[in-house]
Design an enzyme around this catalytic site. Structure first.
Site, PDB file in Angstrom:
ATOM      1  N   ASP A  31      -4.668 -24.103  -1.447  1.00  9.74           N
ATOM      2  CA  ASP A  31      -5.203 -23.163  -2.441  1.00  9.74           C
ATOM      3  C   ASP A  31      -6.568 -23.658  -2.881  1.00  9.74           C
ATOM      4  OD1 ASP A  31      -5.496 -21.352  -4.768  1.00  9.74           O
ATOM      5  OD2 ASP A  31      -3.358 -21.008  -4.469  1.00  9.74           O
ATOM      6  N   GLY A  69      -3.455 -16.330   0.362  1.00  6.99           N
ATOM      7  CA  GLY A  69      -4.663 -16.643  -0.414  1.00  6.99           C
ATOM      8  C   GLY A  69      -5.560 -15.425  -0.597  1.00  6.99           C
ATOM      9  N   SER A  72      -5.557 -10.900  -5.951  1.00  6.60           N
ATOM     10  CA  SER A  72      -4.271 -10.210  -5.827  1.00  6.60           C
ATOM     11  C   SER A  72      -4.124  -8.974  -6.703  1.00  6.60           C
ATOM     12  CB  SER A  72      -3.144 -11.190  -6.124  1.00  6.60           C
ATOM     13  OG  SER A  72      -3.248 -11.598  -7.461  1.00  6.60           O
ATOM     14  N   ASN A 109       1.492  -2.897  -1.287  1.00  7.49           N
ATOM     15  CA  ASN A 109       1.798  -1.474  -1.531  1.00  7.49           C
ATOM     16  C   ASN A 109       0.511  -0.720  -1.875  1.00  7.49           C
ATOM     17  OD1 ASN A 109       1.821  -0.940  -4.747  1.00  7.49           O
ATOM     18  ND2 ASN A 109       2.511  -3.018  -4.389  1.00  7.49           N
ATOM     19  N   TYR A 133      -9.161  -3.398  -4.010  1.00  6.36           N
ATOM     20  CA  TYR A 133      -8.152  -4.357  -3.572  1.00  6.36           C
ATOM     21  C   TYR A 133      -7.319  -3.777  -2.412  1.00  6.36           C
ATOM     22  CZ  TYR A 133      -3.622  -6.764  -3.830  1.00  6.36           C
ATOM     23  OH  TYR A 133      -2.461  -7.412  -3.528  1.00  6.36           O
ATOM     24  N   LYS A 137      -6.868  -4.935   1.650  1.00 11.28           N
ATOM     25  CA  LYS A 137      -5.607  -5.152   2.359  1.00 11.28           C
ATOM     26  C   LYS A 137      -5.571  -4.344   3.661  1.00 11.28           C
ATOM     27  CE  LYS A 137      -3.728  -8.211  -0.226  1.00 11.28           C
ATOM     28  NZ  LYS A 137      -3.474  -9.561   0.319  1.00 11.28           N
ATOM     29  N   ARG A 171       8.369   1.798 -12.324  1.00 11.64           N
ATOM     30  CA  ARG A 171       7.711   1.812 -11.005  1.00 11.64           C
ATOM     31  C   ARG A 171       8.249   0.686 -10.116  1.00 11.64           C
ATOM     32  NH1 ARG A 171       3.206  -1.033  -9.703  1.00 11.64           N
ATOM     33  NH2 ARG A 171       2.459  -0.479  -7.630  1.00 11.64           N
TER      34      ARG A 171
HETATM   35  C1  15L Z   1       0.162  -6.247  -5.754  1.00 14.43           C
HETATM   36  O1  15L Z   1      -0.290  -6.083  -4.640  1.00 14.43           O
HETATM   37  C2  15L Z   1      -0.272  -7.368  -6.589  1.00 14.43           C
HETATM   38  O2  15L Z   1      -0.571  -8.511  -5.819  1.00 14.43           O
HETATM   39  C3  15L Z   1       0.691  -7.716  -7.679  1.00 14.43           C
HETATM   40  O3  15L Z   1       0.026  -8.532  -8.585  1.00 14.43           O
HETATM   41  C4  15L Z   1       1.246  -6.474  -8.368  1.00 14.43           C
HETATM   42  O4  15L Z   1       0.230  -5.814  -9.052  1.00 14.43           O
HETATM   43  C5  15L Z   1       1.871  -5.562  -7.337  1.00 14.43           C
HETATM   44  O5  15L Z   1       0.952  -5.272  -6.316  1.00 14.43           O
HETATM   45  C6  15L Z   1       2.364  -4.246  -7.943  1.00 14.43           C
HETATM   46  O6  15L Z   1       1.942  -3.185  -7.501  1.00 14.43           O
HETATM   47  O7  15L Z   1       3.208  -4.326  -8.820  1.00 14.43           O
END
Ligand code: 15L
Length: 271
Positions: A31, A69, A72, A109, A133, A137, A171
């Site tokens: 990390d 890493g 997020s 997601n 973000y 991905k 959710r």
């Molecule tokens: C993600 O991709 C995030 O990394 C996490 O922190 C949450 O926000 C999660 O999605 C989510 O949608 O709950």
């Protein structure tokens, strides 16, 4: 025993995986941040994956990489660019140069967050990211596809829902991923022979899931948990949310401009 590198090992998901996988593999943890509660025998290398030299150092000599890493949550472009675009490229490319074939990439997601909640989507749908973000991905998924087809690497893409000991809101009743189900699916990604490029959804066996996760089941995934166990308790506490966000699978990410990353270093206030 296989040697597995986990990048982003100090984060939430990394900490669950460290604990769950400790007995199954020889773990190399890395990390950008220091590993504060390092247990005896844990092998940790501090590294900044936005530098290729660091990416080459940590990926040398491992059998597989779980590349957690990065940034997020939704956030400013500069941070996402460094961590999730440049960092992801560096890790995949360093793996290729070091002869590491297998990568487990926890995508999100949010790569498909602009699908509506009344739709059931499978692993073949066109990406619909819900922010910068989510776009980063989708970049990781596309890079994985390229490295699988062009260089014969083995890419296991897990579109993770929300990893937590228990689901935290309505959710997350649809996308909850218990730590032990996470460990099971990641282990399939590490050990299953013959993987070329696969996309699966990282969720438990949730009754309210809006994913058709048949690709994960085909590869042997048998979730042990279902968020429904917690539904009554969770729904009792639920407050009405943003009506636009409620329509989409990505929730507040579809309306958020910038959600600050609690893990990022704080900026000093100007006087
Ligand atoms: C993600 O991709 C995030 O990394 C996490 O922190 C949450 O926000 C999660 O999605 C989510 O949608 O709950």
């Amino acid at each position: 025993m296989k040697t597995v590198l986990i990048t982003g090992a100090t984060g939430d998901v990394g900490s669950h995986l460290r604990r769950e996988l400790a007995a199954r593999y020889k773990l190399r943890l890395s990390d950008k941040r220091p590993l504060e509660n390092k247990s005896k025998g844990e092998n940790f290398i501090r590294a900044d994956i936005s530098k290729m030299s660091d990416a080459l150092k940590i990926t040398r000599g491992v059998d597989a990489i779980v590349h957690l890493g990065g940034y997020s949550v939704e956030g400013p472009w500069e941070g996402i660019l460094q961590a999730n675009i440049i960092g992801c490229y560096n890790v995949f490319e360093a793996a290729r140069r070091n002869g590491v074939k297998r990568i487990i990439f926890p995508t999100s997601n949010h790569a498909v967050g602009f699908y509506r909640r009344d739709q059931t989507i499978d692993h073949k749908v066109y990406p619909k990211p819900d922010g910068r973000y989510g776009v980063s991905k989708v970049f990781g998924e596309a890079l994985g596809s390229l490295y699988a087809d062009k260089y014969g690497m083995e890419m296991f893409m897990v579109r993770i829902g929300n990893v937590n000991p228990v689901p935290v809101d309505k959710r997350r009743l649809s996308i909850w991923f218990s730590p032990r189900d996470l460990a099971q699916l990641v282990s399939i990604g590490i050990d299953k022979p013959g993987i070329k490029f696969e996309i699966v959804y990282g969720i438990s066996g949730n009754k309210r899931a809006w994913y058709d996760n048949s690709n994960a089941f085909r590869l042997g995934y048998k979730p042990q948990d279902d968020a429904e166990t917690y539904a009554e308790e969770v729904l009792k506490k639920e407050k009405p949310g943003d009506p636009t966000a409620e329509l989409y699978q990505g929730g507040i990410f579809v309306v958020a401009e910038e959600v600050p990353n609690p893990a990022a270093p704080r900026k000093k206030k100007r006087k």
